[in-house]
Design a protein around this motif. Structure first.
Motif, PDB file in Angstrom:
ATOM      1  N   ASN A   6       2.883  -0.428   4.201  1.00  9.06           N
ATOM      2  CA  ASN A   6       2.076   0.706   3.734  1.00  9.06           C
ATOM      3  C   ASN A   6       0.834   0.241   2.986  1.00  9.06           C
ATOM      4  OD1 ASN A   6       3.524  -0.268   1.589  1.00  9.06           O
ATOM      5  ND2 ASN A   6       3.926   1.733   0.678  1.00  9.06           N
TER       6      ASN A   6
ATOM      7  N   ARG B 100      -1.652  -0.699   5.671  1.00  4.05           N
ATOM      8  CA  ARG B 100      -2.239   0.520   6.256  1.00  4.05           C
ATOM      9  C   ARG B 100      -3.288   1.129   5.323  1.00  4.05           C
ATOM     10  NH1 ARG B 100       3.147   1.617   7.727  1.00  4.05           N
ATOM     11  NH2 ARG B 100       3.351   3.000   5.912  1.00  4.05           N
ATOM     12  N   ASP B 101      -2.955   1.230   4.035  1.00  9.36           N
ATOM     13  CA  ASP B 101      -3.887   1.823   3.074  1.00  9.36           C
ATOM     14  C   ASP B 101      -5.182   1.016   2.999  1.00  9.36           C
ATOM     15  OD1 ASP B 101      -1.989   3.715   2.579  1.00  9.36           O
ATOM     16  OD2 ASP B 101      -1.304   2.836   0.680  1.00  9.36           O
TER      17      ASP B 101
END
Length: 708
Positions: free
Chosen positions: A485, A488-489
């Motif tokens: 995550n 992705r961020d």
């Protein structure tokens, strides 16, 4: 008999007042300043009575920041150089005298009531002999003999001061005068602060047996949860052993061994001031003749000599080396000696150089046998420059008897090699409490810390690499790797930044045309001569040692070049006639390159003439224009001088005399271009960060990438 008491030269006066040496020299030139003491110092370096200097400073409203015992001792000992004494002798004598006053002064908390009155501490002004040092030494010998403290003052006996036939009277009285400044509760503090200052100032010449405060505290806290007797086979001046004694519980016996007589003496002195009375420190060579038996301690701490060569001795039959006798480099002899001294469930904390973790040959065989036996509990890789005597990075080994490590099949590896903070130009600090807690938690519950780079690695895996214990080789776990995550961020944020950058454009509407008429030219030097601008220089340079992490910001080359925000500060009270910048001042770097910047806020201190300050008085000249027009690539290439030190003479730099509206347009466009440049650089840095996070996550097996 004529005595002088404590005297100071100009450098010591500067330290007393916390000012620069030129400022102290300026004080000394004042008409009402005390006169130099006749017969002391030299014409170029006169000496002044300290009492008179302090009185003058108080009368003149000068702040006294160095009026304490350890600073006075430092100043007095500096005077010994005029008599041919080196710092090692000064350290030995001063520490011995601190301890002597501690035991012989009726006002001291360490005073021994059984000491004959003839040996009581007294002010130098009360001596009735021309040789007070000889009288003090007789008192020391009596104390050692009658109080069963053999060797306590050997460091003074072994110094050249005790044998030096030269007249040291005046300088010796200065030391006695400084010793009188120690308050009853600060004997140990004065000893430690003076000792640290000496070792920092002289490096290995005075500190080759010294363990830094940070290393001592880390090792001590790492084994603080292990109660019982404690031992140091290479005790040096005793800091590590005594800190670990204080940190731990039930230290009912404190033992050690030291090969050098005078260094052992300093360790005994430290123990006396620290109130450690169950202290048994033997004199001797641990490698050749160990004074203590197997298994006599529950905790062993040591900071041994690194890279010591085998002194042509066959250690094959030495029972201490159960994992193999070193034949060349002795680094891995010390962990084995530490383990040999341990009792059941004991622990050894030992510092070694990084090379001990991965060297091949006999070192690799010893490491592998230690791992197979379940004696290696944890390894901590530390940043460079934590030691007193070397800048090389060290590692902390936590060891146990065979089969008694917290998990004999696994080793905790902590990587702190790149995680130290450097608050000044020499020291490196780490989170000692967090590391110690991580080591103890591993010992109690075999838990791997999540707040630092660490991994639990099986002995079987480590053996496949030849016993390589370098934490960085192994601390590439999923726990450390970026989560999916986070990747992705980061990539999403990068895309948004790229889109916002594509929408940027110059807001200022300008027209660029070919100029047909010549422009009047002048130079920075002519502008200064005409009074249109002023060149401001600091009268006194602020030494690098006075720069700090708080106070008033100073002008630096990084700030001028916009490559870094201001991170150097200074206390303005330490600056003689400080030069403060004003809003609109132009700061120019001319050494090693050419750069300039307008200080929009002001309030910075120009602490060195390395940087130029131009202050504009002509309302027709915009400071931003001046800054931009003189720091061009053409000016750098055309006006640079020197080969090894490229310098530009600022007075020669040309300045076109443009009308103010044209200057304003020029500055407006350049301001926007610079903003775009900064945004583009930020985007490039963000792209590199996203690339690194993605690569690390995939390499560590924490994420996989597929096309949407």
């Amino acid at each position: 008999m004529t005595t002088t008491g404590l005297t100071l030269n100009k450098a010591q006066i500067a330290e007393l007042g916390g000012v620069s040496r030129p400022a102290a020299a300026k004080w000394a030139n004042a008409e009402d300043f005390p006169k130099p003491v006749r017969g002391l110092g030299t014409p170029n370096s006169p000496r002044y009575k300290a009492d008179e200097v302090r009185a003058w400073m108080k009368t003149s409203g000068k702040k006294i920041v160095g009026d304490d015992a350890h600073r006075a001792l430092w100043a007095a000992m500096n005077a010994w150089r005029d008599y041919g004494l080196d710092y090692r002798d000064g350290l030995s004598v001063v520490t011995s005298l601190i301890v002597w006053r501690y035991v012989s002064d009726p006002a001291s908390p360490g005073f021994h009531k059984d000491l004959p009155a003839q040996f009581y501490w007294q002010s130098w002004r009360d001596w009735r002999t021309s040789d007070p040092l000889a009288e003090i030494q007789r008192g020391m010998e009596h104390f050692e003999r009658e109080m069963n403290q053999p060797g306590l003052f050997d460091s003074l006996k072994d110094s050249s001061v005790a044998r030096n036939p030269r007249d040291l009277r005046d300088s010796f009285y200065a030391v006695l005068d400084a010793l009188d400044m120690i308050t009853p509760g600060e004997f140990s503090k004065t000893f430690e602060v003076f000792y640290d200052r000496m070792t920092e100032a002289t490096g290995k010449s005075a500190g080759e047996f010294a363990t830094s405060k940070e290393l001592a505290e880390l090792a001590a806290r790492a084994v603080a949860d292990i109660p019982g007797p404690i031992h140091d086979p290479v005790a040096g001046t005793g800091r590590l052993l005594l800190v670990a004694t204080k940190e731990g519980a039930a230290r009912n016996r404190v033992t050690g061994q030291e090969i050098t007589r005078s260094i052992r003496s300093m360790a005994l002195q430290r123990a006396l001031l620290a109130g450690v009375h169950n202290f048994d420190l033997q004199l001797g060579d641990t490698l050749a003749d160990d004074a203590f038996s197997e298994g006599h301690a529950q905790v062993v701490v040591m900071d041994p000599p690194y890279g010591l060569r085998n002194p042509a001795r066959d250690l094959t039959w030495d029972q201490r080396f159960i994992f193999g006798a070193p034949k060349r480099v002795m680094d891995l002899a010390w962990p084995q000696i530490g383990i040999w001294h341990l009792g059941p469930d004991g622990r050894c904390a030992c510092y070694l150089p990084t090379g001990s973790l991965f060297r091949g040959g006999e070192d690799a065989r010893i490491r592998q046998d230690m791992l197979k036996a379940g004696s290696v509990e944890a390894i901590v890789a530390l940043p460079a420059r934590m030691a007193t005597t070397t800048s090389i990075p060290l590692t902390l080994w936590i060891l146990a008897r065979p089969g008694e490590a917290a998990d004999p099949s696994r080793v905790l590896l902590i990587d702190q090699a790149d995680h130290g903070d450097r608050p000044d130009r020499t020291a490196v600090t780490i989170d000692i409490a967090a590391i110690a807690e991580a080591l103890q938690a591993w010992r109690r519950h075999q838990t791997v810390p999540e707040n630092m780079p660490a991994a639990s690695v099986s002995v079987e895996e480590i053996l496949t690499t030849g016993g390589n214990l370098t934490p960085h080789q192994w601390v590439q776990s999923r726990a450390e790797a970026p989560k999916a995550n986070k990747v992705r961020d980061q990539i999403t944020a990068l895309g948004q930044s790229a889109m916002s950058l594509s929408d940027l454009q110059l807001q200022t509407s300008v027209e660029i045309r070919t100029r047909t008429a010549p422009v009047a030219q002048t130079t920075v030097g002519q502008l200064i001569k005409d009074g249109r601008i002023e060149q401001v220089r600091p009268k006194y340079r602020v030494p690098e040692s006075n720069l700090a992490t708080e106070g008033i910001p100073v002008v630096t080359g990084e700030w001028i070049r916009r490559s870094r925000t201001v991170d150097s500060f200074v206390n303005p009270e330490l600056v003689e006639q400080p030069v403060f910048t004003k809003p609109g001042d132009v700061l120019v770097q001319t050494l090693g390159g050419l750069a300039s910047r307008v200080d929009e806020e002001g309030g910075r201190i120009l602490h060195t003439s390395t940087y130029q300050l131009l202050r504009v008085f002509d309302e027709n000249l915009i400071p931003g224009y001046l800054a931009e027009i003189i720091a061009t690539e053409h000016n750098l290439n055309s006006h640079v001088r020197g080969i090894s030190h490229r310098r530009v003479k600022i007075a020669d730099l040309p300045v076109p005399l443009l009308p103010r509206p044209e200057q304003e347009a020029f500055v407006a466009v350049l301001t926007e271009i610079r903003a775009l440049d900064e945004r583009a650089r930020a985007l490039a840095a963000q792209a590199q960060a996203a690339r690194n996070v993605l690569a690390e996550a995939v390499a560590a097996g924490a994420a996989h990438v597929t096309k949407a």
